[in-house]
Design a protein around this motif. Structure first.
Motif, PDB file in Angstrom:
ATOM      1  N   UNK A 225       0.841  -1.205   0.000  1.00  0.00           N
ATOM      2  CA  UNK A 225       0.000   0.000   0.000  1.00  0.00           C
ATOM      3  C   UNK A 225       0.871   1.248   0.000  1.00  0.00           C
ATOM      4  N   UNK A 226       1.837   1.298   0.898  1.00  0.00           N
ATOM      5  CA  UNK A 226       2.694   2.471   0.982  1.00  0.00           C
ATOM      6  C   UNK A 226       3.572   2.608  -0.255  1.00  0.00           C
ATOM      7  N   UNK A 227       4.093   1.473  -0.733  1.00  0.00           N
ATOM      8  CA  UNK A 227       4.970   1.519  -1.902  1.00  0.00           C
ATOM      9  C   UNK A 227       4.229   2.057  -3.125  1.00  0.00           C
ATOM     10  N   UNK A 228       3.032   1.544  -3.397  1.00  0.00           N
ATOM     11  CA  UNK A 228       2.289   1.998  -4.575  1.00  0.00           C
ATOM     12  C   UNK A 228       1.827   3.450  -4.413  1.00  0.00           C
ATOM     13  N   UNK A 229       1.494   3.842  -3.187  1.00  0.00           N
ATOM     14  CA  UNK A 229       1.116   5.249  -2.972  1.00  0.00           C
ATOM     15  C   UNK A 229       2.292   6.160  -3.286  1.00  0.00           C
ATOM     16  N   UNK A 230       3.485   5.783  -2.863  1.00  0.00           N
ATOM     17  CA  UNK A 230       4.662   6.609  -3.144  1.00  0.00           C
ATOM     18  C   UNK A 230       5.013   6.612  -4.623  1.00  0.00           C
ATOM     19  N   UNK A 231       4.576   5.568  -5.341  1.00  0.00           N
ATOM     20  CA  UNK A 231       4.811   5.520  -6.784  1.00  0.00           C
ATOM     21  C   UNK A 231       3.726   6.239  -7.573  1.00  0.00           C
ATOM     22  N   UNK A 232       2.779   6.849  -6.864  1.00  0.00           N
ATOM     23  CA  UNK A 232       1.800   7.692  -7.544  1.00  0.00           C
ATOM     24  C   UNK A 232       0.430   7.106  -7.721  1.00  0.00           C
ATOM     25  N   UNK A 233       0.177   5.914  -7.198  1.00  0.00           N
ATOM     26  CA  UNK A 233      -1.144   5.297  -7.296  1.00  0.00           C
ATOM     27  C   UNK A 233      -2.011   5.742  -6.125  1.00  0.00           C
ATOM     28  N   UNK A 234      -3.270   5.980  -6.386  1.00  0.00           N
ATOM     29  CA  UNK A 234      -4.217   6.177  -5.291  1.00  0.00           C
ATOM     30  C   UNK A 234      -4.476   4.810  -4.662  1.00  0.00           C
ATOM     31  N   UNK A 235      -4.354   4.715  -3.340  1.00  0.00           N
ATOM     32  CA  UNK A 235      -4.450   3.423  -2.659  1.00  0.00           C
ATOM     33  C   UNK A 235      -5.481   3.487  -1.542  1.00  0.00           C
ATOM     34  N   UNK A 236      -6.351   2.481  -1.503  1.00  0.00           N
ATOM     35  CA  UNK A 236      -7.278   2.293  -0.394  1.00  0.00           C
ATOM     36  C   UNK A 236      -6.971   0.957   0.258  1.00  0.00           C
ATOM     37  N   UNK A 237      -6.632   0.995   1.533  1.00  0.00           N
ATOM     38  CA  UNK A 237      -6.280  -0.201   2.290  1.00  0.00           C
ATOM     39  C   UNK A 237      -7.422  -0.536   3.233  1.00  0.00           C
ATOM     40  N   UNK A 238      -7.939  -1.766   3.156  1.00  0.00           N
ATOM     41  CA  UNK A 238      -9.129  -2.148   3.919  1.00  0.00           C
ATOM     42  C   UNK A 238      -8.845  -3.402   4.743  1.00  0.00           C
ATOM     43  N   UNK A 239      -9.389  -3.427   5.961  1.00  0.00           N
ATOM     44  CA  UNK A 239      -9.205  -4.593   6.819  1.00  0.00           C
ATOM     45  C   UNK A 239     -10.354  -4.667   7.816  1.00  0.00           C
TER      46      UNK A 239
END
Length: 515
Positions: A225-239
């Motif tokens: 999640x953090x890696x893809x967010x830093x690469x510019x992707x919008x990320x939603x993490x759910x649990x």
């Protein structure tokens, strides 16, 4: 966005890109299409099923000692770690840290501003290139040169001391099951008919997703999640849990959660996914939280909800090996199964699903299986690291687990902002926490939250393994300035506690006498 998704929840295998030179180079080493299985020996000292870390270390160590060894792999040698786990994920994480440093540099350090977006395809191409470079270590050819008979194909037990693979029958004195685990896909309505990624396919991406939804906020989910967010992707993490990384201390998870949110990750906790739908390249997650209905729309979905052991297809009942489809092969403290000829290591039998845990279990099994050793898995001191920014590294007891066991402990915590190197690097989020047996300096656990926590936890593991107390760490000269000084500072803080009011009074009397 291109990559290999799946809608089949059964027997998925790690994915490689077709017509990619580096993936072709990888495949030529870890599953050569022209590989010829050897003629079986009359009887092997050791047959190993699974060529992940546990199996590779077992086979190499036994062959190096002169044993007749066979190694069976049904897909890619190197297992998850090389192909779809540690190696590719850390390559992506390293790239994401470089992107973060470039974008955050102007405000943090006055560096030149970044005027263009990065090249996501180049990130993934580097991953595939480095992975192929590293594959030679785990290659079929190399293990053949080590004296191991490498068989490619599906292994099944024929009886308590025989295994079949690709039409050949192997008889053994001892065997080791090291078949690992795979991504666990929950039975969410609609998911099987929806394209999604797991760790076995996410690294085939060549185009950056616009919006990535991730199910599961454990180590894999948080890291990516953090890696893809830093690469510019919008990320939603759910649990469904109310805390990310639920195995860790709440304040450790809180530090990482705040860092992830600053990086743009939307974290949704306490969420139950009710169903999934896919239409016109859009996936919709229908969820519920606190009685309210929610919808999350994304163009890519990553399922990171846990792992399940690879026990199906082995015909373990024929070998009288007890197992559970949820927890894997049943072993005792010496890693023996219910069949005393057969042992198991790694993710297929252990709750400690780490590459380094499989490595050390394999070393233990070679002693126990071939040399009548009596080593115990419970004696191994196993650290774990989640490679977020900051990293979370733990070993032994936490405050929570110690409390559950009613274990009396002393706790020493050093905030990272008290470490000069952390302030110089602008990396002050986190802390160093050491748990000691009450009234002593004997370390029984530690949690480090810092950018380089994974590099520093080894010193604590060494101290615990060698039964060296925190006081000795305090006597060890650490170079200045390094983040490793957090451990020395913890030792200093413990030593100051020994300076009780009574001791201070005695010192005062002493110095009044000495003139």
């Amino acid at each position: 966005m291109t990559g290999t998704t799946t809608t089949d929840t059964a027997a998925r295998r790690p994915s490689l890109l077709p017509n990619d030179a580096d993936d072709a180079r990888l495949l030529a080493q870890v599953h050569p299409v022209d590989w010829q299985n050897p003629t079986p020996k009359s009887r092997y000292h050791l047959v190993v099923i699974g060529a992940g870390t546990g199996g590779l270390v077992t086979a190499a160590a036994a062959a190096g000692l002169g044993a007749r060894v066979a190694l069976i792999e049904r897909h890619l040698m190197g297992g998850d770690c090389l192909n779809v786990g540690c190696v590719p994920s850390k390559a992506v994480i390293r790239a994401s840290r470089a992107w973060y440093a470039a974008h955050s540099g102007p405000s943090r350090f006055g560096s030149p501003p970044v005027e263009r977006d990065g090249d996501f395809a180049a990130v993934m191409a580097r991953l595939r290139h480095v992975r192929a470079d590293l594959a030679v270590i785990d290659s079929a050819a190399r293990f053949g040169e080590l004296g191991v008979d490498v068989f490619l194909g599906d292994a099944t037990f024929d009886g308590p001391d025989t295994i079949s693979v690709a039409g050949a029958h192997l008889t053994f004195r001892r065997a080791v099951i090291a078949t690992g685990a795979r991504a666990l896909v929950p039975p969410i309505p609609g998911l099987a008919a929806t394209p999604y990624y797991t760790n076995e396919s996410i690294f085939t991406l060549t185009e950056r997703p616009a919006h990535l939804a991730i199910l599961g906020a454990g180590p894999i989910g948080c890291e990516l999640a953090q890696a893809f967010a830093r690469l510019g992707t919008r990320v939603t993490l759910m649990d469904k849990n109310t805390q990310i990384m639920p195995r860790e201390d709440a304040d450790a998870a809180a530090v990482v959660s705040e860092a992830m949110r600053r990086d743009g990750v939307e974290i949704m906790l306490g969420v139950e996914i009710q169903r999934v739908a896919h239409e016109n390249d859009t996936t919709t997650l229908h969820a519920q939280r606190d009685g309210r209905q929610l919808e999350v729309l994304c163009d890519a979905l990553l399922v990171a909800t846990g792992r399940t052991p690879n026990v199906n297809g082995l015909q373990l009942d024929r070998a009288n090996v007890a197992f559970d489809e949820r927890t894997g092969v049943t072993v005792d403290d010496r890693l023996r199964t219910s069949n005393s000829r057969i042992y198991a290591v790694g993710d297929v039998s252990s709750a400690l699903q780490f590459t380094h845990a499989a490595d050390f279990q394999a070393r233990l099994v070679v002693q126990n299986a071939l040399f009548f050793g009596r080593g115990k898995a419970s004696d191994l001191i196993t650290p774990r690291v989640t490679y977020t920014s900051p990293e979370v590294a733990s070993v032994g007891e936490s405050e929570r687990t110690a409390a559950k066991k009613n274990r009396a402990v002393d706790v020493v915590t050093v905030p990272l902002h008290e470490v000069d190197r952390a302030r110089l690097d602008d990396e002050t989020d986190g802390f160093c926490r050491i748990l000691l047996a009450r009234g002593t300096d004997r370390i029984i656990g530690a949690t480090l939250v810092a950018e380089h926590a994974g590099e520093n936890i080894g010193e604590v593991v060494l101290a615990m393994t060698a039964e060296v107390g925190l006081g000795m760490i305090g006597k060890t000269m650490h170079p200045y300035p390094t983040q490793g000084e957090m451990l020395r500072k913890a030792a200093d803080a413990w030593r100051r506690r020994k300076l009780t009011p009574l001791v201070k009074t005695l010192f005062a009397v002493f110095f009044r006498i000495i003139r």
